[in-house]
Every structure is written in C-alpha cells, then in structure tokens.
Design a protein around this motif. Structure first.
Motif, PDB file in Angstrom:
ATOM      1  N   ALA A  14      -9.205  -2.665  10.860  1.00 16.88           N
ATOM      2  CA  ALA A  14     -10.187  -3.707  11.131  1.00 16.88           C
ATOM      3  C   ALA A  14     -11.581  -3.233  10.765  1.00 16.88           C
ATOM      4  CB  ALA A  14     -10.127  -4.107  12.599  1.00 16.88           C
ATOM      5  N   GLY A  15     -12.321  -4.135  10.130  1.00 13.38           N
ATOM      6  CA  GLY A  15     -13.655  -3.791   9.663  1.00 13.38           C
ATOM      7  C   GLY A  15     -13.688  -3.306   8.229  1.00 13.38           C
ATOM      8  N   GLY A  16     -12.538  -3.038   7.668  1.00 12.24           N
ATOM      9  CA  GLY A  16     -12.455  -2.542   6.307  1.00 12.24           C
ATOM     10  C   GLY A  16     -12.504  -3.652   5.283  1.00 12.24           C
ATOM     11  N   SER A  17     -12.347  -3.268   4.013  1.00  7.70           N
ATOM     12  CA  SER A  17     -12.444  -4.202   2.892  1.00  7.70           C
ATOM     13  C   SER A  17     -11.270  -4.027   1.943  1.00  7.70           C
ATOM     14  CB  SER A  17     -13.744  -3.977   2.119  1.00  7.70           C
ATOM     15  OG  SER A  17     -14.871  -4.206   2.922  1.00  7.70           O
ATOM     16  N   LEU A  18     -10.941  -5.103   1.272  1.00  5.89           N
ATOM     17  CA  LEU A  18      -9.962  -5.087   0.197  1.00  5.89           C
ATOM     18  C   LEU A  18     -10.419  -6.081  -0.861  1.00  5.89           C
ATOM     19  CD1 LEU A  18      -6.474  -5.165   1.996  1.00  5.89           C
ATOM     20  CD2 LEU A  18      -7.385  -3.297   0.614  1.00  5.89           C
ATOM     21  N   ARG A  19     -10.030  -5.817  -2.114  1.00 11.64           N
ATOM     22  CA  ARG A  19     -10.273  -6.787  -3.164  1.00 11.64           C
ATOM     23  C   ARG A  19      -8.947  -7.146  -3.815  1.00 11.64           C
ATOM     24  NH1 ARG A  19     -13.827  -6.663  -8.760  1.00 11.64           N
ATOM     25  NH2 ARG A  19     -12.102  -5.327  -9.463  1.00 11.64           N
ATOM     26  N   SER A  81     -15.134  -6.983   6.209  1.00 14.06           N
ATOM     27  CA  SER A  81     -15.073  -7.143   7.673  1.00 14.06           C
ATOM     28  C   SER A  81     -13.726  -7.734   8.094  1.00 14.06           C
ATOM     29  CB  SER A  81     -16.221  -8.040   8.158  1.00 14.06           C
ATOM     30  OG  SER A  81     -17.464  -7.491   7.789  1.00 14.06           O
ATOM     31  N   LEU A  82     -12.676  -7.163   7.592  1.00 18.91           N
ATOM     32  CA  LEU A  82     -11.348  -7.703   7.853  1.00 18.91           C
ATOM     33  C   LEU A  82     -10.981  -7.603   9.321  1.00 18.91           C
ATOM     34  CD1 LEU A  82      -9.603  -6.422   4.646  1.00 18.91           C
ATOM     35  CD2 LEU A  82      -9.608  -8.790   5.414  1.00 18.91           C
ATOM     36  N   LYS A  83     -10.227  -8.601   9.775  1.00 25.14           N
ATOM     37  CA  LYS A  83      -9.788  -8.691  11.160  1.00 25.14           C
ATOM     38  C   LYS A  83      -8.256  -8.709  11.195  1.00 25.14           C
ATOM     39  CE  LYS A  83     -13.748 -11.675  12.214  1.00 25.14           C
ATOM     40  NZ  LYS A  83     -14.162 -12.985  12.760  1.00 25.14           N
ATOM     41  N   PRO A  84      -7.669  -8.317  12.314  1.00 29.46           N
ATOM     42  CA  PRO A  84      -6.199  -8.372  12.409  1.00 29.46           C
ATOM     43  C   PRO A  84      -5.640  -9.762  12.109  1.00 29.46           C
ATOM     44  CG  PRO A  84      -7.078  -7.050  14.189  1.00 29.46           C
ATOM     45  CD  PRO A  84      -8.263  -7.660  13.482  1.00 29.46           C
ATOM     46  N   GLY A 115       2.504 -13.531  -4.543  1.00 24.87           N
ATOM     47  CA  GLY A 115       1.810 -13.103  -3.338  1.00 24.87           C
ATOM     48  C   GLY A 115       1.684 -11.597  -3.218  1.00 24.87           C
ATOM     49  N   THR A 116       0.724 -11.188  -2.404  1.00 26.55           N
ATOM     50  CA  THR A 116       0.512  -9.775  -2.102  1.00 26.55           C
ATOM     51  C   THR A 116       0.200  -9.656  -0.607  1.00 26.55           C
ATOM     52  OG1 THR A 116      -0.727  -7.781  -2.727  1.00 26.55           O
ATOM     53  CG2 THR A 116      -1.962  -9.846  -2.706  1.00 26.55           C
ATOM     54  N   GLN A 117       0.782  -8.665   0.026  1.00 25.55           N
ATOM     55  CA  GLN A 117       0.658  -8.531   1.482  1.00 25.55           C
ATOM     56  C   GLN A 117      -0.636  -7.821   1.862  1.00 25.55           C
ATOM     57  OE1 GLN A 117       2.669  -9.791   3.871  1.00 25.55           O
ATOM     58  NE2 GLN A 117       1.311  -8.956   5.457  1.00 25.55           N
ATOM     59  N   VAL A 118      -1.301  -8.384   2.850  1.00 24.76           N
ATOM     60  CA  VAL A 118      -2.486  -7.763   3.440  1.00 24.76           C
ATOM     61  C   VAL A 118      -2.211  -7.569   4.924  1.00 24.76           C
ATOM     62  CG1 VAL A 118      -4.913  -8.072   4.039  1.00 24.76           C
ATOM     63  CG2 VAL A 118      -4.099  -8.718   1.767  1.00 24.76           C
ATOM     64  N   THR A 119      -2.348  -6.341   5.378  1.00 23.57           N
ATOM     65  CA  THR A 119      -2.117  -6.030   6.780  1.00 23.57           C
ATOM     66  C   THR A 119      -3.356  -5.344   7.338  1.00 23.57           C
ATOM     67  OG1 THR A 119       0.255  -5.762   6.392  1.00 23.57           O
ATOM     68  CG2 THR A 119      -0.637  -4.841   8.426  1.00 23.57           C
ATOM     69  N   VAL A 120      -3.898  -5.910   8.403  1.00 20.62           N
ATOM     70  CA  VAL A 120      -5.105  -5.361   9.028  1.00 20.62           C
ATOM     71  C   VAL A 120      -4.739  -4.910  10.437  1.00 20.62           C
ATOM     72  CG1 VAL A 120      -7.499  -5.764   9.641  1.00 20.62           C
ATOM     73  CG2 VAL A 120      -6.492  -6.981   7.694  1.00 20.62           C
TER      74      VAL A 120
END
Length: 122
Positions: A14-19, A81-84, A115-120
């Motif tokens: 959490a709080g991180g970034s992805l592109r 600012s990614l959140k769960p 699709g691509t998986q994003v896990t926070v």
C-alpha cells in the motif's frame, strides 16, 4: 481484429506505484482500463479518447493517470498511492467508436486484452 496485450502488473505494498502498459495492434478512437476483483463486477477505471480527453472512476481520481503513445501504439495506466482495494485483474479495452466524453461503461468496448493481476498488500 485488434489485439491488446497488457503488462506491468504485480504485487506492491500500500502506498506504492505500478505502471501498466497495453500494446495494441492498431489504434482506435477510444481506449480504457478496467478492473475486476473476485466476486465483483468489472468496473471502468480510466478511459481516453483520440483527442486525449480522459475520465476516471471516482475511487482513483488523483491517484491514477491514463496516457497513450500513438507512435508506439501503447496505452499506459500509472497507478500511484495504491490501496488494498485496488487489488484486481486489470484489463485494457478498445472501442471502434468515438465519444466526446469517453464512457466508463465496459459494455461499449469491442476488444479486450487478457488482463494483468495487480495485488496491493496492506
């Protein structure tokens, strides 16, 4: 037929970034990013038309940015600012039609990536 291939997903705290990136076989008028979490309906996250007009879901405004590189036929989603609650499978989509205000509804998009998986994690 248009092929869309997403990349850039992964796991982040959490709080991180992805592109996220979406490589397209050709350019259409409208592109978008959508996501679907387990047990939930697919929802529009961010969309952009050929004029560069963008729209965002309320839940991601101020944190996510959508952009496109026509020369590279690539669509991007910068997520900060990614959140769960952002955890989901993210899909790239394209529509043949043009809208002055591109729609966040998935129903009108004609082509979809895998699709691509994003896990926070919290």
């Amino acid at each position: 037929q248009v092929q869309l291939v997403e990349s850039g997903g992964g796991s982040v705290q959490a709080g991180g970034s992805l592109r996220l990136s979406c490589a397209t076989s050709r350019y259409l008028y409208t592109f978008g990013w959508f996501r679907q979490a387990p047990g939930k309906e697919r929802e529009g996250v961010a969309v952009i038309n050929s004029d560069g007009t963008t729209r965002f879901a309320e839940s991601v405004k101020g944190r996510f940015t959508i952009s496109q590189d026509g020369a590279k036929n690539t669509l991007y989603l910068q997520m900060n600012s990614l959140k769960p609650e952002d955890t989901a499978r993210y899909y790239c989509a394209a529509a043949r039609a043009y809208w002055y205000s591109p729609p966040l509804s998935s129903d009108v998009y004609n082509y979809w990536g895998q699709g691509t998986q994003v896990t926070v994690s919290s």
